[in-house]
Motif scaffolding. Structure first.
Motif, short mmCIF file in Angstrom:
data_model
loop_
_atom_site.label_atom_id
_atom_site.label_comp_id
_atom_site.label_asym_id
_atom_site.label_seq_id
_atom_site.Cartn_x
_atom_site.Cartn_y
_atom_site.Cartn_z
N SER A 175 0.81 -1.22 0.00
CA SER A 175 0.00 0.00 0.00
C SER A 175 0.84 1.27 0.00
O SER A 175 0.28 2.37 0.01
CB SER A 175 -0.94 0.02 1.21
OG SER A 175 -1.97 -0.93 1.02
N PRO A 180 -3.36 4.72 -9.33
CA PRO A 180 -4.82 4.91 -9.30
C PRO A 180 -5.60 3.77 -9.96
O PRO A 180 -6.73 3.48 -9.56
CB PRO A 180 -5.01 6.22 -10.06
CG PRO A 180 -3.74 6.98 -9.81
CD PRO A 180 -2.66 5.93 -9.78
N TRP A 183 -6.55 1.37 -7.17
CA TRP A 183 -7.36 1.76 -6.03
C TRP A 183 -8.64 0.94 -6.05
O TRP A 183 -9.07 0.43 -7.09
CB TRP A 183 -7.75 3.24 -6.12
CG TRP A 183 -6.61 4.20 -5.96
CD1 TRP A 183 -5.36 3.93 -5.49
CD2 TRP A 183 -6.62 5.60 -6.29
NE1 TRP A 183 -4.59 5.07 -5.50
CE2 TRP A 183 -5.34 6.11 -5.99
CE3 TRP A 183 -7.58 6.46 -6.81
CZ2 TRP A 183 -5.01 7.45 -6.18
CZ3 TRP A 183 -7.25 7.79 -7.01
CH2 TRP A 183 -5.98 8.28 -6.69
N ARG A 229 -13.13 6.44 -2.89
CA ARG A 229 -11.87 5.84 -3.27
C ARG A 229 -11.18 5.25 -2.04
O ARG A 229 -11.11 5.90 -1.00
CB ARG A 229 -10.93 6.87 -3.88
CG ARG A 229 -11.44 7.51 -5.16
CD ARG A 229 -10.54 8.69 -5.49
NE ARG A 229 -10.84 9.24 -6.81
CZ ARG A 229 -10.19 10.29 -7.32
NH1 ARG A 229 -9.23 10.88 -6.63
NH2 ARG A 229 -10.49 10.75 -8.52
N ARG A 231 -7.49 4.18 -1.30
CA ARG A 231 -6.22 4.28 -2.01
C ARG A 231 -5.18 3.27 -1.54
O ARG A 231 -4.03 3.34 -1.93
CB ARG A 231 -5.68 5.71 -1.87
CG ARG A 231 -6.62 6.72 -2.51
CD ARG A 231 -6.13 8.15 -2.29
NE ARG A 231 -7.24 9.07 -2.46
CZ ARG A 231 -7.22 10.14 -3.24
NH1 ARG A 231 -6.15 10.44 -3.92
NH2 ARG A 231 -8.27 10.94 -3.33
N THR A 232 -5.58 2.36 -0.69
CA THR A 232 -4.65 1.31 -0.28
C THR A 232 -4.78 0.12 -1.23
O THR A 232 -5.77 -0.02 -1.95
CB THR A 232 -4.93 0.84 1.15
OG1 THR A 232 -6.32 0.56 1.26
CG2 THR A 232 -4.54 1.92 2.14
N SER A 233 -3.77 -0.74 -1.20
CA SER A 233 -3.77 -1.89 -2.10
C SER A 233 -4.67 -2.99 -1.54
O SER A 233 -4.75 -3.17 -0.32
CB SER A 233 -2.34 -2.41 -2.26
OG SER A 233 -2.36 -3.60 -3.00
N ASN B 446 -4.66 12.13 -7.88
CA ASN B 446 -4.61 12.50 -6.46
C ASN B 446 -4.91 13.97 -6.22
O ASN B 446 -5.07 14.37 -5.07
CB ASN B 446 -3.22 12.18 -5.89
CG ASN B 446 -3.02 10.70 -5.68
OD1 ASN B 446 -3.65 10.10 -4.80
ND2 ASN B 446 -2.18 10.09 -6.50
#
Lengths: 261, 541
Positions: A175, A180, A183, A229, A231-233, B446
């Motif tokens: 992570s 993107p 995500w 969203r 945004r971590t893996s 982002n």
């Protein structure tokens, strides 16, 4: 005639007659790389970014991935730099610039992608391959040469774009840096039902996902109650299931995955 | 009165002014565009007679047939595919039913504004060793009488006959091999063609020129970097003024009452290495107010003294008469690439307001004189310094708009950041001279990009409409209380000018990197925008 000059003339002739397709890069020494870096900063950085990782000003592509959109060979790259790509913002380099400088830029770009021979690999790639399909459970989400899942990046040529240290970071802390594209999006429809999936693409008005069952979904944002969203893996850290030695094996295997392998 | 009838009546009034009947087949299309017609361009909203619509550059149209109530019914009317594949940044002109579209690299096509059918095409011959920084762009033409005026990438200004596409004259503005190029639409001022220059990444010395529209002879040149006989030359260390950039690569505005031409200037060169050019570097990153007849400077205002982040003041100066601190003001509204929104008095250059409209981390504030109070440690370094805005800026050359109906200023704003580096550089004529570079820090997804509506009296943000992942498009505002813009995701969209609510959108398949226009033909309002390689026109059924 000095040897250097002779080479330059030869290269020029090759570029003129065969579009440099058959030429090999004659300028690959350490000083050539440094000269190439300097020339890159002069001619290329505005569009392709200071470290060739893609530029903001004109959205030039990242050149550090080991893959180029327009060519798969260094000689082909020569043609692209020399002549540009018609119909795009990629113009040919200034005609006053010598072929030698073009080759030096190529040497610099080549140095940005991991070199198999330089790698200090502790693990065993054959063992790593078994881990990929077995204990590591990597193949559940990642394809290699057409086999595997769809919920992670295709790794068939990952060795061309990630060096062993980067691969280790990817495995142990997935992570830390998530593109993107990978995500997760959590979507709530107007009726309150929820769909979660990987973010294949998102624009101002729509988004497209692939869910855990590998089904594709498309949504209009205006019809949703919410979309968020994450945004971590979605990939678990390898440290939880694999030993240090097994991580080394997996890295050796992944780094061996290249076009020629 | 029905809206349609009102538009037709408006158009009819304008036809009286222009002496033309724009309905297809009932009268000839195109009639000469006199200076008087240009002065009163707002009075003939069925045409789009100059780059930003009118001399005030508000990019606002009085047409209201397409409005907040019906824009949701907008349909594609026609598309024109530009034959040279590239990225269109053109603002077309429309004159009495004829549309003029500039194309990459330096071509120009006349098409029927009702159908997209081609009248003629002019192809400009170019050398193969152009020195251009950022793509093969051309952003539009100017028109006066029967003649169109276009900048070309080899730093020439050409005059093209509007009825035939024939070349009338071709004037070299500067030597392209020295790093000069031209991309912007010129501006007509009386009988002259005022036009700028690009090349800020090549160590040029910038200027603004004026040419005789009939002959193509140069009438005045005002350097954007003063020579050694001028005290402001001392704002450059040593000989650095000779290669100091400060180009003029987007179109300016004009106030006929004050007889002042307003033009933005670009970054000082080398872009990132300020050590090579100590001082404020006048008049880079400024707006210049010049006498329309002589080019003599009336006043200047520098937004970013000693810029080291490539934050050109290459934005469209919007001229608006607004109430400010309870007083009517002849104002100039300017959302700068440095992420601050400015209001100036355009008669005197007096600074009235400067507040951030996009994310910025480089200045504590703008002081009472309009000068930024810089934060420490924001200059580029060997190892890189992360600063907002990014090199794209809080905004860029993307045209903003102003609606006199809502009193709001609309701008495409980006809350980005970049890692800025400095390096030594040696000037060599015709080669890049930038003294460092920059790198995007994170994936563009982002960061926040939005169309923002700003109250110019206070700089207060009234609303924003977010765009994913980003936009590089201009903005159009209309009397139908609609704001049009687009994004790199390929969407073209309409927003409510009062609230920012989305009213309509359509996917055009490729990035919108141009500004929309609106016009009317056969009594029907149309909206046109270029996306990717195609010019699209929309209207109601």
């Amino acid at each position: 005639m000095s040897r250097l000059l002779a080479v330059t003339v030869l290269v020029t002739a090759a570029a003129a007659t065969a579009g440099a397709q058959d030429a090999e890069n004659p300028f690959t020494d350490g000083p050539d790389r440094r000269m190439g870096e300097t020339s890159f900063r002069v001619h290329c950085t505005l569009c392709h970014g200071y470290d060739a990782q893609g530029g903001a000003e004109t959205n030039g592509p990242d050149l550090t991935t080991g893959r180029f959109r327009r060519t798969s060979t260094l000689a082909g790259l020569f043609d692209v730099i020399r002549n540009g790509v018609p119909g795009t913002a990629m113009l040919g380099i200034n005609p006053d610039v010598s072929d030698r400088v073009v080759w030096q830029i190529i040497t610099y770009l080549d140095s940005l992608t991991p070199n198999l021979a330089d790698a200090d690999l502790r693990g065993d790639a054959v063992a790593g391959r078994a881990l990929f399909a077995g204990k590591g459970n990597c193949a559940a989400c990642h394809m290699v040469d057409g086999d595997g899942g769809r919920l992670g990046p295709d790794l068939s040529r990952v060795g061309e774009r990630r060096d062993p240290d980067e691969l280790r970071a990817d495995l142990l802390d997935p992570s830390a840096e998530v593109e993107p594209r990978w995500w997760t999006m959590t979507v709530m429809r107007a009726d309150g039902s929820v769909v979660e999936g990987l973010r294949m693409n998102e624009d101002t008005f729509t988004l497209r996902l692939i869910d855990a069952d590998e089904q594709l979904w498309a949504f209009s944002k205006g019809r949703l109650r919410s979309f968020d969203r994450v945004r971590t893996s979605s990939m678990p850290a390898a440290g939880g299931t694999l030993t240090d030695a097994e991580v080394d094996d997996l890295i050796a295997y992944l780094f061996s995955l290249r076009k020629e392998s | 009165m029905k809206r349609l009838a009102m538009v037709v009546a408006l158009a009819a009034c304008a036809q009286v002014a222009s002496g033309q009947e724009p309905a297809s087949g009932t009268a000839p299309s195109f009639s000469p565009v006199t200076w008087e017609r240009l002065l009163d361009a707002a009075e003939e909203p069925h045409n789009w007679l100059m780059y930003s619509g009118t001399f005030s550059s508000q990019r606002f149209s009085r047409l209201d047939q397409i409005n907040a109530g019906n824009v949701g019914d907008l349909k594609l009317k026609w598309a024109y595919q530009i034959p040279v594949i590239d990225r269109a940044e053109t603002t077309p002109l429309v004159v009495d039913g004829v549309m003029f579209v500039t194309e990459a690299p330096s071509n120009l096509t006349a098409i029927d504004a009702a159908t997209g059918g081609v009248y003629w095409r002019y192809e400009h011959e170019l050398p193969d060793d152009l020195r251009i920084c950022c793509g093969r762009n051309n952003r539009g033409v100017a028109v006066l009488g029967n003649t169109l005026f276009m900048s070309t990438l080899d730093a020439h200004l050409v005059a093209i006959d509007a009825r035939s596409g024939n070349l009338l004259w071709n004037t070299e503005v500067a030597e392209y091999s020295q790093g000069y190029s031209k991309t912007a639409a010129p501006l007509i001022v009386k009988d002259k063609v005022v036009t700028g220059i690009a090349g800020g990444e090549f160590g040029i010395r910038g200027f603004l020129d004026s040419y005789n529209a009939e002959s193509g002879a140069r009438e005045w040149r005002t350097y954007t970097i003063p020579g050694p006989d001028h005290p402001d030359n001392r704002s450059w260390s040593g000989e650095s003024w000779r290669t100091g950039g400060s180009p003029t690569w987007i179109t300016g505005s004009y106030d006929p009452e004050l007889d002042l031409v307003y033009w933005g200037t670009g970054n000082p060169g080398p872009d990132y290495n300020g050590e090579m050019r100590l001082g404020d570097n006048l008049y880079s990153d400024s707006v210049l107010a010049l006498d329309g007849d002589t080019g003599e400077m009336s006043w200047y205002f520098q937004f970013t003294p000693h810029d080291v982040h490539d934050w050109d003041a290459i934005q469209i100066p919007i001229l608006a008469d607004i109430e400010f601190d309870g007083q009517p003001r002849k104002a100039m509204l300017w959302a700068n690439r440095n992420a601050f929104f400015y209001v100036l008095d355009r008669a005197t250059g007096e600074f009235l307001l400067g507040e951030p409209y996009a994310r910025q981390t480089w200045a504590e504030r703008i002081d009472d004189q309009g000068r930024p109070v810089r934060l420490p440690d924001t200059f580029p370094t060997e190892d890189g310094t992360v600063v907002s805005p990014s090199v794209l800026g809080g905004t860029n050359w993307w045209s903003p708009a102003f609606s006199p109906r809502t009193g709001l200023f609309y701008v495409n704003a980006f809350d980005g950041e970049a890692d800025y580096f400095v390096r030594e550089d040696d000037y060599e004529a015709g080669f890049r001279f930038i003294g460092g570079g920059q790198q995007q820090v994170e994936a563009i997804d982002n960061y926040v990009n939005a169309i923002r509506a700003i109250d110019p009296a206070t700089a207060e943000r009234r609303w924003e409409f977010r765009i994913t992942p980003q936009s590089r498009a201009g903005v159009l505002a209309t009397a139908g209380d609609v704001v049009f813009s687009g994004g790199i995701d390929g969407y073209f969209f309409a927003l409510d000018a009062e609230t920012g609510e989305e009213l309509w959108h359509m996917q055009l398949g490729r990035l919108v990197q141009a500004a929309p226009i609106t016009y009317a033909v056969n009594g029907e309002q149309q909206v046109t925008v270029a996306a990717g390689n195609v010019v699209y026109t929309f209207g109601l059924d």
